[in-house]
Design a protein around this motif. Sequence first.
Motif, PDB file in Angstrom:
ATOM      1  N   LEU A   8      44.586   8.891 -60.133  1.00 26.23           N
ATOM      2  CA  LEU A   8      43.539   8.751 -61.141  1.00 26.23           C
ATOM      3  C   LEU A   8      42.433   7.820 -60.648  1.00 26.23           C
ATOM      4  O   LEU A   8      41.248   8.087 -60.865  1.00 26.23           O
ATOM      5  N   SER A   9      42.801   6.759 -59.958  1.00 33.38           N
ATOM      6  CA  SER A   9      41.804   5.837 -59.391  1.00 33.38           C
ATOM      7  C   SER A   9      40.886   6.587 -58.435  1.00 33.38           C
ATOM      8  O   SER A   9      39.666   6.425 -58.471  1.00 33.38           O
ATOM      9  N   ARG A  47      40.189   9.741 -58.428  1.00 40.17           N
ATOM     10  CA  ARG A  47      39.348  10.694 -59.164  1.00 40.17           C
ATOM     11  C   ARG A  47      38.231   9.999 -59.935  1.00 40.17           C
ATOM     12  O   ARG A  47      37.162  10.564 -60.115  1.00 40.17           O
ATOM     13  N   PHE A  48      38.491   8.788 -60.407  1.00 38.72           N
ATOM     14  CA  PHE A  48      37.511   8.081 -61.216  1.00 38.72           C
ATOM     15  C   PHE A  48      36.418   7.409 -60.387  1.00 38.72           C
ATOM     16  O   PHE A  48      35.304   7.252 -60.859  1.00 38.72           O
ATOM     17  N   THR A  65      33.416   6.877 -58.087  1.00 40.68           N
ATOM     18  CA  THR A  65      32.303   7.779 -57.801  1.00 40.68           C
ATOM     19  C   THR A  65      31.684   7.578 -56.427  1.00 40.68           C
ATOM     20  O   THR A  65      30.870   8.383 -56.003  1.00 40.68           O
ATOM     21  N   LEU A 107      32.503   2.734 -60.525  1.00 42.69           N
ATOM     22  CA  LEU A 107      33.422   3.064 -61.610  1.00 42.69           C
ATOM     23  C   LEU A 107      32.735   2.712 -62.927  1.00 42.69           C
ATOM     24  O   LEU A 107      32.129   1.644 -63.034  1.00 42.69           O
ATOM     25  N   THR A 108      32.832   3.588 -63.909  1.00 44.37           N
ATOM     26  CA  THR A 108      32.232   3.298 -65.207  1.00 44.37           C
ATOM     27  C   THR A 108      33.121   2.322 -65.977  1.00 44.37           C
ATOM     28  O   THR A 108      34.340   2.292 -65.775  1.00 44.37           O
ATOM     29  N   ALA A 124      34.092   2.535 -69.010  1.00 42.59           N
ATOM     30  CA  ALA A 124      35.061   3.296 -69.809  1.00 42.59           C
ATOM     31  C   ALA A 124      36.265   3.713 -68.963  1.00 42.59           C
ATOM     32  O   ALA A 124      37.418   3.598 -69.396  1.00 42.59           O
ATOM     33  N   ARG A 125      35.984   4.188 -67.768  1.00 44.48           N
ATOM     34  CA  ARG A 125      37.080   4.580 -66.883  1.00 44.48           C
ATOM     35  C   ARG A 125      37.866   3.366 -66.403  1.00 44.48           C
ATOM     36  O   ARG A 125      39.089   3.428 -66.256  1.00 44.48           O
ATOM     37  N   ALA A 126      37.183   2.265 -66.179  1.00 39.77           N
ATOM     38  CA  ALA A 126      37.857   1.032 -65.782  1.00 39.77           C
ATOM     39  C   ALA A 126      38.829   0.584 -66.868  1.00 39.77           C
ATOM     40  O   ALA A 126      39.946   0.148 -66.572  1.00 39.77           O
ATOM     41  N   ILE A 150      40.436   2.414 -68.956  1.00 40.14           N
ATOM     42  CA  ILE A 150      41.615   3.290 -68.900  1.00 40.14           C
ATOM     43  C   ILE A 150      42.538   2.848 -67.773  1.00 40.14           C
ATOM     44  O   ILE A 150      43.755   2.725 -67.970  1.00 40.14           O
ATOM     45  N   LEU A 151      41.978   2.627 -66.588  1.00 38.50           N
ATOM     46  CA  LEU A 151      42.796   2.220 -65.446  1.00 38.50           C
ATOM     47  C   LEU A 151      43.520   0.906 -65.709  1.00 38.50           C
ATOM     48  O   LEU A 151      44.706   0.755 -65.383  1.00 38.50           O
TER      49      LEU A 151
END
Length: 88
Positions: free
Chosen positions: A18-19, A21-22, A24, A73-74, A76-78, A80-81
């Motif tokens: 997931l990291s 994929r997230f 950029t 990394l956004t 929002a995604r951060a 989640i991680l």
Amino acid sequence: MSSVTFKLVVTYDDLCTLSRRFVTRPGGGPAIAMCAVLDAAERAEEMGNATAKAAAIHAYVMQVNAAVISRSLTPARAAILKKLAAAL
């Protein structure tokens, strides 16, 4: 009224994937570093070293924060991680 319950099982490999994929940034440099510390956390857990595992998870979170600052990394995604890392 009905309800549904889900149980999410977080693994080191899945969080690494997931990291990757997230992130950029081309080449995924930050994700490579994140996966390395996740690997260290997993090894520490296998050896029963809770202190080393906690230190590695903390290092992962710090790398996630750095990836946000570098715009790899956004936020929002951060979030989640970091939430998933806390479940390890």
